[in-house]
Design an enzyme around this catalytic site. Sequence first.
Site, PDB file in Angstrom:
ATOM      1  CB  VAL A  11     -13.620 -22.009  -8.770  1.00 59.64           C
ATOM      2  CG1 VAL A  11     -14.915 -22.605  -9.301  1.00 59.64           C
ATOM      3  CG2 VAL A  11     -12.521 -22.123  -9.824  1.00 59.64           C
ATOM      4  CD  GLU A 155     -16.226 -21.822 -14.068  1.00 58.98           C
ATOM      5  OE1 GLU A 155     -17.376 -22.083 -13.692  1.00 58.98           O
ATOM      6  OE2 GLU A 155     -15.994 -21.103 -15.051  1.00 58.98           O
ATOM      7  CG  PHE A 156     -14.285 -24.483 -19.206  1.00 62.17           C
ATOM      8  CD1 PHE A 156     -13.280 -25.376 -19.552  1.00 62.17           C
ATOM      9  CD2 PHE A 156     -15.583 -24.941 -19.120  1.00 62.17           C
ATOM     10  CE1 PHE A 156     -13.574 -26.712 -19.830  1.00 62.17           C
ATOM     11  CE2 PHE A 156     -15.890 -26.267 -19.390  1.00 62.17           C
ATOM     12  CZ  PHE A 156     -14.883 -27.157 -19.741  1.00 62.17           C
ATOM     13  CD  GLU A 159      -6.377 -18.008 -10.271  1.00 59.44           C
ATOM     14  OE1 GLU A 159      -5.354 -17.350 -10.035  1.00 59.44           O
ATOM     15  OE2 GLU A 159      -6.559 -19.155  -9.831  1.00 59.44           O
ATOM     16  CE1 TYR A 262       1.341 -12.216 -27.780  1.00 64.09           C
ATOM     17  CE2 TYR A 262      -0.655 -13.513 -27.469  1.00 64.09           C
ATOM     18  CZ  TYR A 262      -0.022 -12.400 -27.965  1.00 64.09           C
ATOM     19  OH  TYR A 262      -0.735 -11.461 -28.664  1.00 64.09           O
ATOM     20  N   GLY A 264       7.224 -17.638 -23.802  1.00 64.41           N
ATOM     21  CA  GLY A 264       7.569 -16.972 -22.544  1.00 64.41           C
ATOM     22  C   GLY A 264       8.350 -17.880 -21.616  1.00 64.41           C
ATOM     23  CB  CYS A 271      -5.629 -24.650 -13.967  1.00 65.44           C
ATOM     24  SG  CYS A 271      -6.938 -24.082 -12.869  1.00 65.44           S
ATOM     25  CE  LYS A 274      -5.714 -28.106  -9.658  1.00 62.70           C
ATOM     26  NZ  LYS A 274      -6.677 -28.809 -10.482  1.00 62.70           N
TER      27      LYS A 274
HETATM   28  N1  LIG Z   1      -8.409 -21.140 -10.027  1.00 66.14           N
HETATM   29  C1  LIG Z   1      -8.803 -21.303 -11.277  1.00 66.14           C
HETATM   30  O1  LIG Z   1      -8.488 -20.487 -12.157  1.00 66.14           O
HETATM   31  C2  LIG Z   1      -9.656 -22.488 -11.662  1.00 66.14           C
HETATM   32  C3  LIG Z   1     -10.305 -22.494 -12.905  1.00 66.14           C
HETATM   33  C4  LIG Z   1     -11.092 -23.591 -13.244  1.00 66.14           C
HETATM   34  C5  LIG Z   1     -11.194 -24.679 -12.378  1.00 66.14           C
HETATM   35  N2  LIG Z   1     -10.528 -24.656 -11.195  1.00 66.14           N
HETATM   36  C6  LIG Z   1     -10.684 -25.798 -10.296  1.00 66.14           C
HETATM   37  O2  LIG Z   1     -11.617 -25.441  -9.273  1.00 66.14           O
HETATM   38  C7  LIG Z   1     -11.256 -26.049  -8.025  1.00 66.14           C
HETATM   39  C8  LIG Z   1     -11.078 -24.959  -6.972  1.00 66.14           C
HETATM   40  O3  LIG Z   1      -9.990 -24.139  -7.360  1.00 66.14           O
HETATM   41  P1  LIG Z   1      -9.681 -22.746  -6.635  1.00 66.14           P
HETATM   42  O4  LIG Z   1      -8.566 -22.127  -7.376  1.00 66.14           O
HETATM   43  O5  LIG Z   1     -10.948 -22.012  -6.437  1.00 66.14           O
HETATM   44  O6  LIG Z   1      -9.158 -23.288  -5.222  1.00 66.14           O
HETATM   45  P2  LIG Z   1      -8.863 -22.430  -3.904  1.00 66.14           P
HETATM   46  O7  LIG Z   1      -7.768 -23.141  -3.221  1.00 66.14           O
HETATM   47  O8  LIG Z   1      -8.726 -20.999  -4.244  1.00 66.14           O
HETATM   48  O9  LIG Z   1     -10.208 -22.582  -3.057  1.00 66.14           O
HETATM   49  C9  LIG Z   1     -10.645 -23.784  -2.485  1.00 66.14           C
HETATM   50  C10 LIG Z   1     -11.374 -23.451  -1.195  1.00 66.14           C
HETATM   51  O10 LIG Z   1     -11.973 -24.648  -0.693  1.00 66.14           O
HETATM   52  C11 LIG Z   1     -11.912 -24.582   0.716  1.00 66.14           C
HETATM   53  N3  LIG Z   1     -12.118 -25.926   1.284  1.00 66.14           N
HETATM   54  C12 LIG Z   1     -11.262 -26.967   1.288  1.00 66.14           C
HETATM   55  N4  LIG Z   1     -11.821 -28.022   1.926  1.00 66.14           N
HETATM   56  C13 LIG Z   1     -13.051 -27.626   2.309  1.00 66.14           C
HETATM   57  C14 LIG Z   1     -14.115 -28.247   3.006  1.00 66.14           C
HETATM   58  N5  LIG Z   1     -14.012 -29.514   3.430  1.00 66.14           N
HETATM   59  N6  LIG Z   1     -15.240 -27.556   3.244  1.00 66.14           N
HETATM   60  C15 LIG Z   1     -15.345 -26.277   2.818  1.00 66.14           C
HETATM   61  N7  LIG Z   1     -14.373 -25.624   2.163  1.00 66.14           N
HETATM   62  C16 LIG Z   1     -13.237 -26.290   1.902  1.00 66.14           C
HETATM   63  C17 LIG Z   1     -10.540 -23.986   0.997  1.00 66.14           C
HETATM   64  O11 LIG Z   1     -10.470 -23.437   2.302  1.00 66.14           O
HETATM   65  C18 LIG Z   1     -10.465 -22.915  -0.098  1.00 66.14           C
HETATM   66  O12 LIG Z   1     -10.947 -21.669   0.357  1.00 66.14           O
HETATM   67  C19 LIG Z   1      -9.992 -26.850  -8.321  1.00 66.14           C
HETATM   68  O13 LIG Z   1     -10.338 -28.181  -8.606  1.00 66.14           O
HETATM   69  C20 LIG Z   1      -9.416 -26.182  -9.557  1.00 66.14           C
HETATM   70  O14 LIG Z   1      -8.639 -27.057 -10.319  1.00 66.14           O
HETATM   71  C21 LIG Z   1      -9.769 -23.576 -10.811  1.00 66.14           C
END
Ligand SMILES: NC(=O)c1ccc[n+]([C@@H]2O[C@H](COP(=O)([O-])OP(=O)(O)OC[C@H]3O[C@@H](n4cnc5c(N)ncnc54)[C@H](O)[C@@H]3O)[C@@H](O)[C@H]2O)c1
Length: 474
Positions: A11, A155-156, A159, A262, A264, A271, A274
């Site tokens: 994100v 965020e919506f 990936e 779909y 599967g 997401c 959790k």
């Molecule tokens: N991945 C998705 O498709 C998606 C979509 C929408 C919302 N979200 C939400 O967004 C959030 C982030 O998800 P993500 O998939 O990007 O996670 P991710 O694990 O890919 O990235 C999180 C990053 O935060 C860093 N981090 C952790 N603690 C830290 C700190 N104290 N200071 C600085 N950096 C720190 C980690 O090193 C990591 O690089 C989550 O809450 C998730 O639920 C994710």
Amino acid sequence: MKISIVGAGYVGLVTGGCLADLGHQVICIDSDANKVATLNSAGLPIYEPGLQELMARNRAEGRIHFTTDMAEAVDHGEVIFIAVGTPSKEDGSADLQHVLSVASQIGRHLKSFKVIVNKSTVPVGTAYRVQTCLQAELQKRGIQDSLFEVISNPEFLKEGAAIKDFMHPDRIVIGLDESTNYKTVHQKMELLYSSFNRHHARTIWMDVRSAELTKYAANAMLATRISFMNEIANLSDLLGADIDSIRRGIGADQRIGHDFLYAGTGYGGSCFPKDTRALIQTALDCGSQMKVVTAVENVNDHQKSLLVARVIQHFGEDLSGLQFAVWGLAFKPNTDDMREAPSRIIIQELLKRGATVHAFDPLAGKEGYEALSSDLKHFEELSRLHMAESAYEAASGADALLVVTEWKTFHHPDFETLKESMNHALILDGRNLYDPQMLQDLGIAYQGIGRRNQLALNFKVGNRHKNQESASAS
Ligand SMILES: NC(=O)c1ccc[n+]([C@@H]2O[C@H](COP(=O)([O-])OP(=O)(O)OC[C@H]3O[C@@H](n4cnc5c(N)ncnc54)[C@H](O)[C@@H]3O)[C@@H](O)[C@H]2O)c1
């Protein structure tokens, strides 16, 4: 505008890259020094289509920088996004340790007014907890001024299509409560996202608690559609109906629509699993129950094991001496993300029953192997997992092919080659990629999820080893 983003994951990097591409000056900070070093040497710690090019362009133009220095990031951004992970705790609730630790770190360096935007998916009430952490740090430094406003901007993005989703959002949800800073913050956020509102207003303003819950409600609704379709597919299997026909039949109803219907091997990823768990736990904390979402989760747990149940149906519980090909490891195509991927459950279950697994993923081979290495307790089990260089190499000699992720390159394999190279021509299609009739005509036993397919229903492997069959015949 000057923007800082804490957390350079899926994100954070997409948000940072896209905002830089719109001309904003962005600093991404991450506590993982290796990630920051990779980013500073023109690499990327994750795969997301188009992100490499986006980053290269904005690095070259000097609009995006990466650091581990929180003081620098807090100083830079008039708007500071929190985009760190919120994984599940043991009880299913969201673990907020990273979010709250970031809040305290920001508080330690705050010198002038900042808008703190929570982009991580967090339970209702988290903005208030972030505010409390920030306030506590300011108080330690004897600062009484109101130097921040905490707002919610879930965020919506998906990936695999994250840049497109960010640049062409269906909506931008912003949760902002009444306060003395309301007008200033509203104006800043309007300006930040103005590029997306030029054609028509996409921003939906609401109070902070509603914004926090909107994200969970959206993911729970999408997960519900998937589990619902999986249940109908499983019933179709019992009744001899076809889920693909049913999908088209119900999707044509405009109130339902064609997306997310779909069947599967179940949903995975960082997401849906959790967030549904966290929503269930949030309700329990309020003395209530999310009955629908609890059922959605149960159906999904069952669905992740369905392909293994089918393997057992064909070959029995003891799979020792048998070899299975698994196509696809990532939880969905176009990503290297292995978080809660169904492949992890499927491969573990096969290995535990003594099978050998030859797996292939076009992108997530390394990540898949690392994830399974951490899942498997016994080295002997891991020694029976082989990572293939190609889909055909994985299938060669296999007693069955399990299709787990719907990568485009799996859509049209050369079935004749597959049939020749496999020990048993049996395809268990967890993503309904193939036409059951076509495979039946080719003499390949096929079983999809909820597909009408008599050959698969009648198929039984009489003798588990084809080679032994031919040996005894001679
Ligand atoms: N991945 C998705 O498709 C998606 C979509 C929408 C919302 N979200 C939400 O967004 C959030 C982030 O998800 P993500 O998939 O990007 O996670 P991710 O694990 O890919 O990235 C999180 C990053 O935060 C860093 N981090 C952790 N603690 C830290 C700190 N104290 N200071 C600085 N950096 C720190 C980690 O090193 C990591 O690089 C989550 O809450 C998730 O639920 C994710």
